[in-house]
Design an enzyme around this catalytic site. Structure first.
Site, PDB file in Angstrom:
ATOM      1  N   ASP A 275      48.250  42.891  43.384  1.00 28.95           N
ATOM      2  CA  ASP A 275      47.720  43.104  42.025  1.00 28.95           C
ATOM      3  C   ASP A 275      46.305  43.301  42.167  1.00 28.95           C
ATOM      4  OD1 ASP A 275      48.710  41.730  39.010  1.00 28.95           O
ATOM      5  OD2 ASP A 275      47.404  43.325  39.379  1.00 28.95           O
TER       6      ASP A 275
HETATM    7  C1  GLC Z   1      46.606  43.894  36.065  1.00 28.29           C
HETATM    8  C2  GLC Z   1      47.875  43.522  35.963  1.00 28.29           C
HETATM    9  C3  GLC Z   1      49.047  44.370  36.573  1.00 28.29           C
HETATM   10  C4  GLC Z   1      48.668  45.821  36.553  1.00 28.29           C
HETATM   11  C5  GLC Z   1      47.396  46.090  37.064  1.00 28.29           C
HETATM   12  C6  GLC Z   1      46.779  47.485  37.359  1.00 28.29           C
HETATM   13  O1  GLC Z   1      45.476  43.064  36.211  1.00 28.29           O
HETATM   14  O2  GLC Z   1      48.227  42.246  36.326  1.00 28.29           O
HETATM   15  O3  GLC Z   1      50.255  43.984  35.946  1.00 28.29           O
HETATM   16  O4  GLC Z   1      49.835  46.642  36.873  1.00 28.29           O
HETATM   17  O5  GLC Z   1      46.433  45.261  37.035  1.00 28.29           O
HETATM   18  O6  GLC Z   1      46.345  47.750  35.868  1.00 28.29           O
END
Ligand code: GLC
Length: 742
Positions: A275
């Site tokens: 993430d």
């Molecule tokens: C965010 C989220 C994730 C998302 C990623 C990209 O913090 O936790 O679900 O896909 O970053 O935006």
């Protein structure tokens, strides 16, 4: 003779291997030869995911970028792709990614609302549409579906998943994977899906985002992992690791999750992406001491690609130099990423021409968005059948901060949807009832408004109408990532608004838009009818108007338990019985307890003195304008041999005067197990449409393997013994039958 069989068998093995190898050769040979050509830097480059459309040109030319997320337009996508394909040494295309969570331009209800449809087929259709619209903008990888089971509505991201039940989550997650990926990833309009956030992100303590998740392995395996396993078995192209730690180990460096579960037990061979900066966050968690250690722990655990942060770029070369990471580990990660690009057809057709795709926001796309919005709406109350309203003769007041709020109506996780494309309830109701029969006054500017200056206009509008429609709930910013609430009642002065409007003494219908269950039992007596619309997306207005006027009959069911008070959380339907369960007989109500009551006089069972032991509305609950009668539950045999299927059926009658759809639910309980089992578990559901007076037998076949759990030896087993089953319209179903598994 035996020799002949053996030779045949051997030949079969050799043939199938060579065929398999042959199949393998087609795809993997190209990838193997490409990997052989790559320098160390180019290999590590494939593991890097950058963000945004600027600032990466030089890295791209040097083959140091594998993927980019959040590139806002097709022109930039194609420009960057040409840079990669034409200017880098090996011309490996970039994989462009985006959070397409519940639609791209056509915005569908938030996933929690889509879960309320209990209609996986329609949810799959929404993902197909989102996929085509996103692909037309050059996006070939979405970070969806989120399959994090959540039992705590304080958590902002409950909006983004499919509620509290593992089966609903698995069905909806798989439906979205099918919709995004289709039968062939290389097919125009297909995009790679991503099961996230692996794992137990929804178990954050206190419902506070990113917080610690302490989950016993059997609960992890019984509740939180099944939706992910279902997506893996469906062939989801990627997984995303969660921000949280599980039992002391952050998910992004968690070898139990990434090696033991994902690779060893599930044989998963897709891409695992972190993430956003979750790799360096392992140091913040207190699991590593520096970025190099974070890089090692993540990569060695099996995390292939790093989102936005630079741990891999800065430290993998040295880790390989030092032999802490082997080259074959690096090649395996590169292979997964390059293979995904190959499967997406990016090597053959790396560029995007929107003209090759259907129009965004087409009538067909909006029709599906409207159907999902209609089917997501849950009727919680309808006293004296006040609904539906006759739009030919009724004058309505439209009041509340969410009656005409297109931005909020789309809900959380909307990057590419446009509020100017949204049709609000006010717009649709004016069309339905006629401008002159609709008196509008928001009463509050936004859901959090604390002043009552808008109330006089609202009351004036109410006095001119026959019925008042109150549009209340949460702005979209109050749910979603990191947007958690410790108090989940109606924000601002909404309760005051209800009380003031009620004094006008006319029927009041509340339509709630929110990203989570809200607690407003305390003012429920002021409301004659309540529709729960979640955040219904682009076509929420027409959907709500169709329900209010009876053109559509509500069929939504709650995918999450509604607590009476936030203090009851966690409260969910598939709970354990405990040794001292409360019941109506044993629970004294706080006000009934006499003064100087003696210590043992009010019983010792599992409940709250002030809020009892039951939720406000149970999982699976939802009313209809018609009524449904369940009767004659039956079974094939009452004794089932392990390995067979148990057949359970019941009759369902539409006993009212409207055609309607009922979500028939089957719950089963294992009465005694080598670990205690939940008092009930949803094992199947089916949407059944019936005309008034029509009766149909609904039949479910459940394989005994579906009734298993992880025992004390952490083996998945279905244990012989006594079981109970219920069929009904919510988790309080009382039409019961018993059976035994031998
Ligand atoms: C965010 C989220 C994730 C998302 C990623 C990209 O913090 O936790 O679900 O896909 O970053 O935006």
């Amino acid at each position: 003779m035996r020799t002949a069989y053996f030779l045949l068998f051997l030949a079969g093995i050799i043939l199938s291997c060579s065929q398999k190898n042959h199949q393998k050769t087609n795809a993997d040979q190209k990838i193997d030869s490409l990997i052989e050509l790559m320098t160390l830097d180019e290999k590590i480059g494939q593991l890097i995911q950058e963000n945004g459309g600027t600032g990466h040109d030089d890295k791209i030319k040097n083959g140091l970028v594998g993927s980019i997320l959040n590139v806002p337009d097709t022109k930039t996508v194609n420009r960057l792709q040409h840079l990669a394909v034409d200017s880098s040494r090996l011309g490996i295309p970039i994989l462009f990614a985006r959070d397409v969570i519940h639609g791209f331009k056509t915005i569908f209800p938030i996933p929690l609302g889509m879960a309320a449809t209990f209609n996986p087929e329609l949810v799959k259709r929404s993902a197909e549409i989102a996929s085509v619209e996103a692909a037309s903008a050059g996006i070939r990888w979405t970070f969806s579906p989120m399959t994090d089971v959540c039992r705590d509505p304080r958590w902002g991201r409950i909006a983004e998943g499919f509620g509290e039940d593992p089966l609903v989550h698995a069905c909806m997650g798989v439906a979205m994977v099918k919709g995004y990926q289709g039968s062939d990833l290389a097919k125009k309009g297909s995009i790679a899906a991503c099961a996230k956030h692996f794992a137990a992100y929804g178990a954050a303590e206190g419902g506070r985002d990113y917080n610690t998740a302490s989950v016993p392995e059997n609960v992890l395996r019984d509740i939180y992992l099944p939706p992910f396993k279902a997506c893996a078995e469906e062939g989801v192209a990627s997984f995303m690791t969660a921000f949280n730690e599980i039992n002391g180990i952050p998910a992004s460096g968690n070898r139990f999750l990434l090696k033991q579960i994902l690779q060893k037990e599930w044989n998963y061979d897709g891409v695992v992406v972190s993430d956003w900066e979750s790799i360096p966050q392992m140091q913040t968690h207190g699991y590593t001491s520096n970025l190099k250690e974070s890089a090692f722990e993540a990569f060695d655990a099996g995390l292939n690609m790093e989102m936005n942060s630079k741990a891999y770029a800065e430290h993998l070369p040295q880790l390989i130099e030092e032999g802490k990471i082997e080259l074959k580990q690096l090649d395996e990660a590169v292979r997964r990423i390059v293979k995904l690009k190959y499967l997406l057809g990016l090597f053959d057709d790396p560029y995007t021409n929107p003209e090759n795709y259907p129009a965004l926001l087409s009538d067909e796309h909006k029709k599906i968005a409207g159907q999902l919005a209609v089917q997501s709406i849950v009727l919680l109350k309808n006293s004296n059948s006040i609904l539906p309203l006759d739009n030919k003769t009724t004058k309505i007041a439209v009041v509340g901060p969410l009656a005409d709020s297109p931005h909020d109506q789309m809900g959380t996780w909307v990057f590419d949807g446009n509020k100017y494309d949204v049709i609000t309830p006010l717009m649709s109701l004016r069309e339905c009832f006629g401008e002159k029969n609709v008196f509008y006054a928001p009463g509050m500017e936004i859901s959090r408004t604390k002043t009552t200056v808008g109330f006089p206009d609202a009351i004036k509008a109410a006095k001119m109408a026959d019925c008042i429609l109150l549009f209340l709930g949460e702005e979209s910013i109050l749910s979603g990532e990191s947007h958690c609430r410790a108090d989940i009642s109606l924000p601002g002065v909404q309760e005051e608004l209800i009380n003031e409007i009620a004094k006008v003494n006319k029927p009041v219908v509340a339509v709630i838009m929110a990203g989570r269950p809200l607690t407003f039992e305390n003012i429920m007596d002021k409301l004659d009818a309540v529709l729960y619309a979640w955040h219904p997306g682009t076509m929420g207005g027409p959907a709500i108007a169709d329900i209010i006027t009876g053109r559509e009959n509500p069929s939504g069911k709650l995918p999450v338990t509604f607590p009476r008070h936030v203090g009851q959380i966690p409260i969910y339907y598939n709970h354990k019985n405990t040794g001292k369960p409360a019941s109506d007989e044993t629970w004294e109500r706080l006000d009934d307890i006499p003064a100087e009551a003696s210590q043992l006089s009010i019983g010792n069972t599992s409940h709250y003195l002030d809020y009892g032991f039951e939720p406000w509305f149970p999982f699976g609950f939802g009313l209809s304008y018609t009524s449904f009668r369940y009767f004659e539950i039956g079974m094939g045999s009452k004794e089932i041999v392990l390995g067979d299927s148990v057949i359970i059926s019941a009759n369902l009658e539409n006993s009212g005067k409207y055609p309607g759809t009922e979500v028939v639910q089957l719950y089963i309980r294992d009465i005694a197990g080598s670990r205690t089992r939940p008092v009930k578990e949803l094992q199947a559901f089916e949407r059944i449409h019936l005309m008034p007076g029509e009766t149909r037998k609904v039949r479910f076949a459940i394989h005994t393997n579906q009734l298993g759990f992880y025992n004390q030896d952490m083996e998945y087993v279905t244990e012989p013994g006594d079981f109970k089953a219920w069929i009904g319209g919510n988790s309080n179903a009382d039409l019961e039958v018993s059976f035994t598994i031998k």
